[in-house]
Structures are given as C-alpha cells and as structure tokens.
Design a protein around this motif. Structure first.
Motif, PDB file in Angstrom:
ATOM      1  N   MET A  98     -62.537   8.950 -27.539  1.00  0.00           N
ATOM      2  CA  MET A  98     -63.079   8.375 -26.329  1.00  0.00           C
ATOM      3  C   MET A  98     -62.177   7.265 -25.791  1.00  0.00           C
ATOM      4  N   ILE A  99     -61.682   6.419 -26.666  1.00  0.00           N
ATOM      5  CA  ILE A  99     -60.827   5.313 -26.239  1.00  0.00           C
ATOM      6  C   ILE A  99     -59.508   5.822 -25.659  1.00  0.00           C
ATOM      7  N   PHE A 100     -58.972   6.920 -26.232  1.00  0.00           N
ATOM      8  CA  PHE A 100     -57.726   7.474 -25.712  1.00  0.00           C
ATOM      9  C   PHE A 100     -57.928   7.978 -24.288  1.00  0.00           C
ATOM     10  N   ARG A 101     -59.072   8.591 -24.031  1.00  0.00           N
ATOM     11  CA  ARG A 101     -59.348   9.124 -22.702  1.00  0.00           C
ATOM     12  C   ARG A 101     -59.438   7.992 -21.671  1.00  0.00           C
ATOM     13  N   LEU A 102     -60.116   6.918 -22.007  1.00  0.00           N
ATOM     14  CA  LEU A 102     -60.235   5.786 -21.093  1.00  0.00           C
ATOM     15  C   LEU A 102     -58.866   5.172 -20.810  1.00  0.00           C
ATOM     16  N   GLN A 103     -58.068   5.018 -21.854  1.00  0.00           N
ATOM     17  CA  GLN A 103     -56.718   4.487 -21.668  1.00  0.00           C
ATOM     18  C   GLN A 103     -55.875   5.431 -20.809  1.00  0.00           C
ATOM     19  N   ALA A 104     -56.016   6.738 -21.032  1.00  0.00           N
ATOM     20  CA  ALA A 104     -55.265   7.723 -20.263  1.00  0.00           C
ATOM     21  C   ALA A 104     -55.656   7.672 -18.791  1.00  0.00           C
ATOM     22  N   THR A 162     -56.863   5.166 -17.207  1.00  0.00           N
ATOM     23  CA  THR A 162     -56.355   3.912 -16.660  1.00  0.00           C
ATOM     24  C   THR A 162     -54.882   4.038 -16.304  1.00  0.00           C
ATOM     25  N   GLN A 163     -54.092   4.621 -17.207  1.00  0.00           N
ATOM     26  CA  GLN A 163     -52.662   4.798 -16.946  1.00  0.00           C
ATOM     27  C   GLN A 163     -52.434   5.713 -15.751  1.00  0.00           C
ATOM     28  N   SER A 164     -53.221   6.773 -15.658  1.00  0.00           N
ATOM     29  CA  SER A 164     -53.096   7.696 -14.535  1.00  0.00           C
ATOM     30  C   SER A 164     -53.411   6.989 -13.214  1.00  0.00           C
ATOM     31  N   LEU A 165     -54.471   6.194 -13.214  1.00  0.00           N
ATOM     32  CA  LEU A 165     -54.832   5.446 -12.009  1.00  0.00           C
ATOM     33  C   LEU A 165     -53.723   4.473 -11.617  1.00  0.00           C
ATOM     34  N   LEU A 166     -53.164   3.781 -12.593  1.00  0.00           N
ATOM     35  CA  LEU A 166     -52.061   2.863 -12.306  1.00  0.00           C
ATOM     36  C   LEU A 166     -50.830   3.618 -11.798  1.00  0.00           C
ATOM     37  N   GLY A 167     -50.631   4.835 -12.298  1.00  0.00           N
ATOM     38  CA  GLY A 167     -49.555   5.679 -11.778  1.00  0.00           C
ATOM     39  C   GLY A 167     -49.794   6.033 -10.319  1.00  0.00           C
ATOM     40  N   GLU A 221     -43.943   7.311 -12.605  1.00  0.00           N
ATOM     41  CA  GLU A 221     -43.527   8.261 -13.642  1.00  0.00           C
ATOM     42  C   GLU A 221     -43.835   7.720 -15.037  1.00  0.00           C
ATOM     43  N   ALA A 222     -43.503   6.463 -15.274  1.00  0.00           N
ATOM     44  CA  ALA A 222     -43.747   5.860 -16.591  1.00  0.00           C
ATOM     45  C   ALA A 222     -45.240   5.859 -16.922  1.00  0.00           C
ATOM     46  N   ARG A 223     -46.077   5.529 -15.948  1.00  0.00           N
ATOM     47  CA  ARG A 223     -47.531   5.510 -16.163  1.00  0.00           C
ATOM     48  C   ARG A 223     -48.058   6.914 -16.431  1.00  0.00           C
ATOM     49  N   TYR A 224     -47.576   7.892 -15.656  1.00  0.00           N
ATOM     50  CA  TYR A 224     -48.020   9.273 -15.851  1.00  0.00           C
ATOM     51  C   TYR A 224     -47.602   9.804 -17.224  1.00  0.00           C
ATOM     52  N   ARG A 225     -46.420   9.414 -17.677  1.00  0.00           N
ATOM     53  CA  ARG A 225     -45.971   9.852 -19.007  1.00  0.00           C
ATOM     54  C   ARG A 225     -46.877   9.270 -20.101  1.00  0.00           C
ATOM     55  N   ARG A 226     -47.229   7.993 -19.963  1.00  0.00           N
ATOM     56  CA  ARG A 226     -48.158   7.393 -20.933  1.00  0.00           C
ATOM     57  C   ARG A 226     -49.505   8.099 -20.898  1.00  0.00           C
ATOM     58  N   ALA A 227     -49.978   8.372 -19.695  1.00  0.00           N
ATOM     59  CA  ALA A 227     -51.268   9.058 -19.544  1.00  0.00           C
ATOM     60  C   ALA A 227     -51.217  10.449 -20.182  1.00  0.00           C
ATOM     61  N   ALA A 228     -50.129  11.166 -19.979  1.00  0.00           N
ATOM     62  CA  ALA A 228     -50.001  12.512 -20.548  1.00  0.00           C
ATOM     63  C   ALA A 228     -50.080  12.452 -22.071  1.00  0.00           C
ATOM     64  N   GLY A 229     -49.392  11.496 -22.666  1.00  0.00           N
ATOM     65  CA  GLY A 229     -49.435  11.356 -24.119  1.00  0.00           C
ATOM     66  C   GLY A 229     -50.824  11.031 -24.632  1.00  0.00           C
ATOM     67  N   LEU A 230     -51.518  10.177 -23.919  1.00  0.00           N
ATOM     68  CA  LEU A 230     -52.873   9.813 -24.327  1.00  0.00           C
ATOM     69  C   LEU A 230     -53.847  10.971 -24.130  1.00  0.00           C
ATOM     70  N   GLU A 278     -53.020  14.047 -24.293  1.00  0.00           N
ATOM     71  CA  GLU A 278     -52.681  14.991 -25.359  1.00  0.00           C
ATOM     72  C   GLU A 278     -53.387  14.586 -26.654  1.00  0.00           C
ATOM     73  N   THR A 279     -53.381  13.311 -26.960  1.00  0.00           N
ATOM     74  CA  THR A 279     -54.082  12.812 -28.144  1.00  0.00           C
ATOM     75  C   THR A 279     -55.573  13.111 -28.053  1.00  0.00           C
ATOM     76  N   ALA A 280     -56.120  13.011 -26.848  1.00  0.00           N
ATOM     77  CA  ALA A 280     -57.539  13.292 -26.618  1.00  0.00           C
ATOM     78  C   ALA A 280     -57.823  14.794 -26.525  1.00  0.00           C
ATOM     79  N   GLN A 281     -56.773  15.606 -26.625  1.00  0.00           N
ATOM     80  CA  GLN A 281     -56.864  17.069 -26.598  1.00  0.00           C
ATOM     81  C   GLN A 281     -57.442  17.605 -25.290  1.00  0.00           C
ATOM     82  N   ASP A 282     -57.028  16.986 -24.179  1.00  0.00           N
ATOM     83  CA  ASP A 282     -57.436  17.426 -22.849  1.00  0.00           C
ATOM     84  C   ASP A 282     -56.225  18.071 -22.184  1.00  0.00           C
TER      85      ASP A 282
END
Length: 73
Positions: free
Chosen positions: A1-7, A9-14, A27-36, A38-42
């Motif tokens: 759940m925490i990974f999804r919220l962080q993801a 947030t990063q996407s919104l900032l992107g 781009e940097a924000r979207y890359r962080r969001a993608a990794g998060l 992925e961790t959340a399996q979405d």
C-alpha cells in the motif's frame, strides 16, 4: 500500500514537471513511479509510466530512447 501511494505521488509530481516544461525532471519522477508501481505489482501503471517516460524523451529529442520506452510500455 505504501509503495502505491509513493508511486502515485511521484507520478503526480512528474505530471507537474511536464506541465511546467521540465521534461528531464518529469522523466526522473516517472522512472521513480514506475519502479514503485513495479514493486506494488501494478503492471498497468508501470506501462503508463513507461509511456510517460517515452513522451518526455521525445520532448528532449532522444528519439531512439523514446522508441525503446514506448515499445516497453
């Protein structure tokens, strides 16, 4: 759940960076969001982020890299 919220947030900032004409920052924000996401399996959200990365790379003139990211999406 925490990974999804962080993801999300990063996407919104992107999105904010993109709207402000700062594609490298987006781009940097979207890359962080993608990794998060992925961790959340979405996988759908990961694909969306990869497409956003591809768009920012196009905006920066990095055509080959953009095509790679868009194909991965």
């Amino acid at each position: 759940m925490i990974f999804r919220l962080q993801a999300e947030t990063q996407s919104l900032l992107g999105n904010v960076a993109h709207e402000r004409g700062k594609p490298a920052g987006a781009e940097a924000r979207y890359r962080r969001a993608a990794g998060l996401f992925e961790t959340a399996q979405d996988t759908a959200a990961v694909a969306y982020q990869l497409a956003a990365i591809g768009q920012t790379l196009l905006d920066q003139g990095h055509l080959t890299d953009a095509v790679h990211e868009l194909r991965a999406a």
